[in-house]
Design an enzyme around this catalytic site. Structure first.
Site, mmCIF file in Angstrom:
data_model
loop_
_atom_site.group_PDB
_atom_site.id
_atom_site.type_symbol
_atom_site.label_atom_id
_atom_site.label_comp_id
_atom_site.label_asym_id
_atom_site.label_seq_id
_atom_site.Cartn_x
_atom_site.Cartn_y
_atom_site.Cartn_z
ATOM 1 N N HIS A 279 10.576 -6.744 6.007
ATOM 2 C CA HIS A 279 10.879 -8.181 5.253
ATOM 3 C C HIS A 279 11.053 -8.992 6.526
ATOM 4 O O HIS A 279 11.843 -8.649 7.327
ATOM 5 C CB HIS A 279 12.144 -7.972 4.430
ATOM 6 C CG HIS A 279 12.323 -9.010 3.655
ATOM 7 N ND1 HIS A 279 12.792 -10.166 4.028
ATOM 8 C CD2 HIS A 279 12.114 -9.201 2.217
ATOM 9 C CE1 HIS A 279 12.938 -10.974 2.979
ATOM 10 N NE2 HIS A 279 12.398 -10.491 1.673
ATOM 11 N N ASP A 333 10.327 -4.214 -3.156
ATOM 12 C CA ASP A 333 9.162 -3.903 -4.006
ATOM 13 C C ASP A 333 9.180 -2.165 -4.019
ATOM 14 O O ASP A 333 8.210 -1.698 -4.781
ATOM 15 C CB ASP A 333 7.856 -4.390 -3.249
ATOM 16 C CG ASP A 333 7.813 -5.896 -3.482
ATOM 17 O OD1 ASP A 333 8.177 -6.166 -4.627
ATOM 18 O OD2 ASP A 333 7.610 -6.398 -2.710
#
Length: 396
Positions: A279, A333
């Protein structure tokens, strides 16, 4: 090297250009594009706050609609404000039969995100009056979008199966009603509560791609339905919201725990993206992944185990030694698909569910953008040809 040279590096200054030309940062990485009081991320400590409140505490103690109110209006509602807000959302869940008829013309094999983008945009045809300086108009638009987006997602799911959509139930809370519209069965209270917590932790995440898209669209002073539709289109990409579908496909491709290490080593050697990892903001495990993992375990304790969860944990364990030193850890996710899978939600609805949640954040940024608006118009660094002479067609 002159800019006209096709081999020139992208962003290289033109010959003779001033030395103080702005630096080019792909993806605007690290470039502040706005000021916001909505969400704060500490990527090194793994903290996420909404309006100063820890998102983990909100997921445990709040409800999605209470959190949405907080995000959009800046403060937690009073009991009366929350009751009225919940009632307004409940009363606006239904969508026009014309929208349902439009959805029936969509191809059944189409992706639900495309159906949602078209449906969300169509709301602007029904509520076309723009009064962006009117608090009542803003409140009404917030209510309609929060109320109708879940209904449209559930409706398309049934329409593409050849069934009529299920009407919302006014007596059910937000999360429970959505699960009911998918199945026509009232969900288990624990399942509904866990789904509500999932919505909370997906509701907002600073200036991510879809939120930036929403703010850019909002800055033109178009209607809020176009704002949300543009954000839905951005969220659909596999590098943003679409990654949660790909995580399960990745786990299924790995197959077994003894294949995790060789699969990861091969993927890293071939510079493949490891879905659900990494990320731009976080250099530690995404705090939302921590919450989702805990929610998944609660579901498994109640409704039975999922073998893919063991595989996911093994992937995280092995990846820690390969990717951890680079600051690459599981993101939101990685575990969300396992939660939705256990709730019986079809895989290609994972990202539309992300959109249901993130609508709260998009609307918060829409409202904030209106408060001090200036249309977005970033500059660029030109890398094309230098001025050249026109060549007649017959001479080319």
């Amino acid at each position: 090297m002159p800019v006209s040279d096709p081999a020139a590096a992208p962003g290289a200054p033109a010959e003779g250009a001033a030395s103080h030309a702005p630096a080019f940062r792909p993806g605007l990485e690290g470039v502040p594009a706005t000021q916001s009081a909505i969400c704060d991320i500490d990527g090194r400590q793994g903290h996420l706050t909404y309006r100063g409140y820890d998102a983990a505490i909100l997921a445990a103690q709040s409800t999605f609609l209470e959190t949405a109110y907080l995000l959009i209006w800046g403060e937690l509602p009073t009991a009366l404000q929350l009751r009225d807000f919940e009632h307004e959302v409940q009363m606006h869940r239904r969508v026009s039969f014309r929208i349902r008829d439009m959805m029936k013309s969509f191809p059944a094999q189409g992706h639900p995100m495309d159906a949602l983008q078209a449906s969300a945009a169509s709301l602007g045809l029904f509520y076309s009056r723009r009064a962006l300086d009117n608090p009542e108009y803003i409140y009404g638009a917030v209510v309609r979008l929060l109320a109708k987006i879940p209904t449209m997602v559930a409706a398309f799911q049934l329409i593409r199966k050849g069934q009529d959509p299920i009407q919302p139930r006014d007596d059910l809370p937000y999360a429970a009603n959505f699960l009911y519209m998918l199945t026509e069965r009232e969900p288990d209270p624990l399942a509904a509560r866990i789904f509500d917590a999932c919505l909370i932790i997906h509701a907002e995440h600073s200036l991510n791609a879809s939120t930036f898209s929403a703010r850019v669209t909002a800055s033109t002073l178009t209607d809020p339905y176009a704002v949300v539709a543009s954000a839905v289109g951005t969220l659909a990409g596999p590098l943003h919201g679409g990654a949660n579908e790909d995580v399960l496909a990745m786990l299924e491709a790995i197959g077994s725990e003894d294949q995790v290490a060789p699969w990861l080593d091969r993927a890293i050697a071939e510079r493949q993206k490891i879905m659900g990892f990494g990320h731009r903001e976080y250099k530690v495990k995404d705090p939302r992944a921590v919450i989702l993992q805990r929610l998944a375990e609660q579901l498994f304790d109640r409704f039975g185990h999922d073998p893919l969860y063991d595989l996911a944990r093994k992937v995280e364990e092995v990846a820690a030694s390969r990717l951890g030193p680079k600051g690459i850890y599981p993101n939101v996710d990685f575990y969300s698909g396992l939660v939705y899978r256990k709730l019986g939600i079809p895989r290609d609805l994972f990202t539309p569910i992300f959109a249901i949640a993130r609508t709260a954040g998009w609307l918060a940024h829409w409202k904030e953008q209106l408060g001090a608006n200036r249309i977005f118009r970033p500059s660029q660094i030109y890398t094309g040809a230098v001025p050249r002479e026109w060549t007649p067609l017959e001479a080319r």
